[in-house]
Design a protein around this motif. Sequence first.
Motif, PDB file in Angstrom:
ATOM      1  N   PHE A 151      -0.557   8.579  -5.710  1.00  0.00           N
ATOM      2  CA  PHE A 151      -0.964   9.848  -5.115  1.00  0.00           C
ATOM      3  C   PHE A 151       0.013  10.986  -5.403  1.00  0.00           C
ATOM      4  O   PHE A 151      -0.391  12.120  -5.598  1.00  0.00           O
ATOM      5  N   TYR A 152       1.309  10.675  -5.382  1.00  0.00           N
ATOM      6  CA  TYR A 152       2.305  11.737  -5.377  1.00  0.00           C
ATOM      7  C   TYR A 152       3.099  11.887  -6.674  1.00  0.00           C
ATOM      8  O   TYR A 152       3.383  12.997  -7.101  1.00  0.00           O
ATOM      9  N   GLN A 153       3.502  10.777  -7.296  1.00  0.00           N
ATOM     10  CA  GLN A 153       4.370  10.900  -8.478  1.00  0.00           C
ATOM     11  C   GLN A 153       3.931   9.986  -9.629  1.00  0.00           C
ATOM     12  O   GLN A 153       4.744   9.233 -10.167  1.00  0.00           O
ATOM     13  N   VAL A 156      -2.829  -1.321   5.100  1.00  0.00           N
ATOM     14  CA  VAL A 156      -2.963  -1.980   6.401  1.00  0.00           C
ATOM     15  C   VAL A 156      -4.440  -2.210   6.730  1.00  0.00           C
ATOM     16  O   VAL A 156      -4.807  -3.263   7.275  1.00  0.00           O
ATOM     17  N   LEU A 157      -5.299  -1.248   6.417  1.00  0.00           N
ATOM     18  CA  LEU A 157      -6.727  -1.425   6.682  1.00  0.00           C
ATOM     19  C   LEU A 157      -7.281  -2.642   5.937  1.00  0.00           C
ATOM     20  O   LEU A 157      -8.061  -3.421   6.498  1.00  0.00           O
ATOM     21  N   VAL A 158      -6.864  -2.792   4.686  1.00  0.00           N
ATOM     22  CA  VAL A 158      -7.306  -3.957   3.913  1.00  0.00           C
ATOM     23  C   VAL A 158      -6.758  -5.236   4.533  1.00  0.00           C
ATOM     24  O   VAL A 158      -7.486  -6.227   4.714  1.00  0.00           O
ATOM     25  N   ALA A 159      -5.468  -5.221   4.884  1.00  0.00           N
ATOM     26  CA  ALA A 159      -4.842  -6.406   5.478  1.00  0.00           C
ATOM     27  C   ALA A 159      -5.498  -6.777   6.803  1.00  0.00           C
ATOM     28  O   ALA A 159      -5.748  -7.960   7.078  1.00  0.00           O
ATOM     29  N   MET A 160      -5.822  -5.775   7.622  1.00  0.00           N
ATOM     30  CA  MET A 160      -6.460  -6.058   8.906  1.00  0.00           C
ATOM     31  C   MET A 160      -7.884  -6.572   8.715  1.00  0.00           C
ATOM     32  O   MET A 160      -8.369  -7.396   9.500  1.00  0.00           O
ATOM     33  N   GLY A 199      13.644   4.914  -0.959  1.00  0.00           N
ATOM     34  CA  GLY A 199      12.652   5.769  -0.298  1.00  0.00           C
ATOM     35  C   GLY A 199      11.417   5.885  -1.154  1.00  0.00           C
ATOM     36  O   GLY A 199      11.279   5.247  -2.204  1.00  0.00           O
ATOM     37  N   GLY A 200      10.490   6.710  -0.710  1.00  0.00           N
ATOM     38  CA  GLY A 200       9.275   6.901  -1.477  1.00  0.00           C
ATOM     39  C   GLY A 200       8.178   5.951  -1.050  1.00  0.00           C
ATOM     40  O   GLY A 200       7.786   5.051  -1.794  1.00  0.00           O
ATOM     41  N   MET A 201       7.696   6.124   0.186  1.00  0.00           N
ATOM     42  CA  MET A 201       6.582   5.322   0.693  1.00  0.00           C
ATOM     43  C   MET A 201       5.544   6.289   1.259  1.00  0.00           C
ATOM     44  O   MET A 201       5.847   7.091   2.145  1.00  0.00           O
ATOM     45  N   SER A 202       4.345   6.215   0.754  1.00  0.00           N
ATOM     46  CA  SER A 202       3.278   7.101   1.200  1.00  0.00           C
ATOM     47  C   SER A 202       2.615   6.545   2.455  1.00  0.00           C
ATOM     48  O   SER A 202       2.194   5.376   2.482  1.00  0.00           O
ATOM     49  N   PHE A 203       2.514   7.388   3.503  1.00  0.00           N
ATOM     50  CA  PHE A 203       1.822   6.924   4.702  1.00  0.00           C
ATOM     51  C   PHE A 203       0.380   6.583   4.378  1.00  0.00           C
ATOM     52  O   PHE A 203      -0.145   5.549   4.804  1.00  0.00           O
ATOM     53  N   HIS A 204      -0.305   7.465   3.660  1.00  0.00           N
ATOM     54  CA  HIS A 204      -1.736   7.258   3.421  1.00  0.00           C
ATOM     55  C   HIS A 204      -1.982   6.000   2.590  1.00  0.00           C
ATOM     56  O   HIS A 204      -2.958   5.283   2.810  1.00  0.00           O
ATOM     57  N   GLY A 205      -1.081   5.713   1.634  1.00  0.00           N
ATOM     58  CA  GLY A 205      -1.199   4.466   0.890  1.00  0.00           C
ATOM     59  C   GLY A 205      -0.956   3.264   1.777  1.00  0.00           C
ATOM     60  O   GLY A 205      -1.686   2.264   1.715  1.00  0.00           O
ATOM     61  N   GLY A 215       0.809  -1.210   0.000  1.00  0.00           N
ATOM     62  CA  GLY A 215       0.000   0.000   0.000  1.00  0.00           C
ATOM     63  C   GLY A 215       0.840   1.257   0.000  1.00  0.00           C
ATOM     64  O   GLY A 215       0.515   2.226  -0.700  1.00  0.00           O
ATOM     65  N   GLY A 216       1.941   1.268   0.788  1.00  0.00           N
ATOM     66  CA  GLY A 216       2.786   2.455   0.853  1.00  0.00           C
ATOM     67  C   GLY A 216       3.412   2.791  -0.484  1.00  0.00           C
ATOM     68  O   GLY A 216       3.475   3.956  -0.880  1.00  0.00           O
ATOM     69  N   ARG A 217       3.873   1.772  -1.181  1.00  0.00           N
ATOM     70  CA  ARG A 217       4.503   2.042  -2.481  1.00  0.00           C
ATOM     71  C   ARG A 217       3.472   2.453  -3.525  1.00  0.00           C
ATOM     72  O   ARG A 217       3.692   3.392  -4.305  1.00  0.00           O
ATOM     73  N   LEU A 218       2.332   1.774  -3.554  1.00  0.00           N
ATOM     74  CA  LEU A 218       1.290   2.144  -4.518  1.00  0.00           C
ATOM     75  C   LEU A 218       0.782   3.558  -4.235  1.00  0.00           C
ATOM     76  O   LEU A 218       0.481   4.313  -5.171  1.00  0.00           O
TER      77      LEU A 218
END
Length: 265
Positions: free
Chosen positions: A79-81, A109-113, A98-104, A71-74
């Motif tokens: 979202f950003y680039q 994580v929400l999906v995984a949980m 580097g390059g990991m979006s918190f919101h992604g 999710g962070g990488r996607l």
Amino acid sequence: MLTHPQFDPVALSLGPLKVHWYGLMYLAAFLQFWCLGRYRILHHAQLSASGWTVRQLDDLLFYGVLGVIVGGRLGEVLFYQPGYYLDHPAEVLAIWRGGMSFHGGFLGVLVAMGLYARKIGRTWFEITDFIAPLVPLGLATGRIGNFINGELWGRVADPSLPWAMVFPWVDNLPRHPSQLYQASLEGVALFVVLWLYSTRARPRGAVSGVFLIGYGSLRWLAEYFRSPDDGILGLSFTVSMGQWLSLPMILCGLLLVVLAHRQRI
């Protein structure tokens, strides 16, 4: 003024194998998640009484790691680039740079949980209430990784600011070390709030709601010190992409806390 130390992003080289500081920061994040989770299970009577086990914590960590990384990488790509990665598709997998979006990562994580909750027969909010206090210190280590990598530098600052920092590869202007601001706010400060709040029994969903409010508000504040991005769809209206993405977190968190205390969850 201070000058960024310009760390070597590679912490350790073993022949062709290179271990990057950014990766080590994520490893530290996952390790502290497990340690804090184990402490909560063993020392909080309410959690042990509700059936939480260290074995379940191990499974949660596995699902969470997948959610954070995918999710962070996607999120960073979409979202950003999106334009950059459309032109350089091979770099989508280069997460060590580097390059990991918190919101992604948050959405991942929400999906995984949700998948894990379905697997073990718990409600989604039982899972998110349990993990919410375990997350902020991991966010702090991620921001330290950003600082080591020299990415996500801050806006231009007053030269008289004692901790104003020059990032030589950007320009010679004093800037806010916004990565460290975020490590302190979204990491340490949010951890203290959530850890203390969750020590007492709370209505289901309340801890998750406080996390959403806390992170969204602190991220909104921190964005005023980060170099501005183009905002959503390239239209900032003085609001950055990070702030646009944090706004629904704050609103959902407020709604969640209200519903939790009315026992509607």
